[in-house]
Design a protein around this motif. Sequence first.
Motif, mmCIF file in Angstrom:
data_model
loop_
_atom_site.group_PDB
_atom_site.id
_atom_site.type_symbol
_atom_site.label_atom_id
_atom_site.label_comp_id
_atom_site.label_asym_id
_atom_site.label_seq_id
_atom_site.Cartn_x
_atom_site.Cartn_y
_atom_site.Cartn_z
ATOM 1 N N LEU A 1 40.142 -20.759 58.791
ATOM 2 C CA LEU A 1 38.730 -20.366 58.958
ATOM 3 C C LEU A 1 38.409 -19.127 58.114
ATOM 4 O O LEU A 1 37.700 -18.216 58.549
ATOM 5 C CB LEU A 1 38.399 -20.106 60.436
ATOM 6 N N GLN B 1 41.973 -13.805 62.174
ATOM 7 C CA GLN B 1 40.707 -14.324 62.707
ATOM 8 C C GLN B 1 40.358 -13.738 64.071
ATOM 9 O O GLN B 1 39.239 -13.874 64.533
ATOM 10 C CB GLN B 1 40.722 -15.855 62.784
ATOM 11 N N GLY C 1 36.467 -11.981 62.832
ATOM 12 C CA GLY C 1 36.044 -12.542 61.559
ATOM 13 C C GLY C 1 35.418 -11.545 60.613
ATOM 14 O O GLY C 1 34.628 -11.914 59.747
ATOM 15 N N ARG D 1 32.368 -19.519 64.446
ATOM 16 C CA ARG D 1 33.766 -19.367 64.045
ATOM 17 C C ARG D 1 34.664 -19.158 65.260
ATOM 18 O O ARG D 1 35.751 -19.728 65.359
ATOM 19 C CB ARG D 1 33.902 -18.205 63.066
ATOM 20 N N GLU E 1 30.038 -21.065 53.947
ATOM 21 C CA GLU E 1 31.439 -20.717 53.708
ATOM 22 C C GLU E 1 31.968 -21.292 52.395
ATOM 23 O O GLU E 1 32.902 -20.746 51.805
ATOM 24 C CB GLU E 1 32.304 -21.236 54.861
#
Lengths: 181, 133
Positions: free
Chosen positions: A34, A92, A96, A118, B27
């Motif tokens: 991520l 993470q 984030g 996220r 992203e």
Amino acid sequence: MKSRRKQPPHQADFEEIYERHSREVWALVYARWLNADIALDIMQETFLRLWRQWQEGSEIVNPRAWVLRVARNLAEDHAKSAFRRYGTQPPQTMNGVEGREILPLDGMARDETFGQIRKEMEQLAPADREILTLRYALEYDTSQIAEVLEINPTAVHMRLSRARQRLAERLTAQGVKETHE
Amino acid sequence: MSNMTMMPNDEQRPDVDVLLHDYFQSELPRPWPTFQAPKQTRVKQPETVFARYSGRIVLAAGIALLLAGYLTVAGYFPARQGADGLEDVTGQIGSKDSPSKSKRPLPPGKADHQQNDHLEPMGDARPSNRRPD
């Protein structure tokens, strides 16, 4: 996936493979971490290794499977190095937070929403994250996702619906609302 | 374009498709990087038997050369030496012969006899062939 020795192919052939599969590689690594920057680094390292293999004359029969496998391995290796760097706290978990520049005010609400997404994504299984990334980042349909992940399209459809449902419930509980202008 | 905001206790359900689409599209790196081929790297050639053992071959050749040189140089020197490692030249002292032509020294008695061989007999010592008067 068998490799044989042969003459190195032209750079144009390599660039075609890069153009066709680099986003898939990025998506799978992104689903693991991520983190767009880490995914980009690992994607580039993967294709650099593929390039070296070609320069050495090794014929890779299935380049797509090769790069996806190497990218997964590199992502796992990065997990080990990240453990050394951050201890038991993966990056993470630090909410984030990326970059040091001050965000403009109008982007702060959006970034907060994305931070919530996220955070909820981290709770999903890695396989579900891969499906979501391929679906929404690359806009792949069910059959394309099934081809990349080498699973049944029905399974992709079920897992995609379930992951979407779970995210919707959690985001609703968090109070996230989407409005159109 | 969509705009997401935090609305606590809002009853409206978020359109998760739009949210996820916006999230993942934000992203995704833009523009997508192109592949930059690295500079031509030197490809390692497969090793031959000679290349693999070249170091040992050179070492063996060097040792053989040293040995041959030693034996060649040693041939110029006499093999017999005194107890102290020097050449035994006691028999050559006073001789006009070159060391290379020097004769082997003889035992003292034999040497005296041999030395007198070339002298002419003199006086009474000469054996007489004449008949007595």
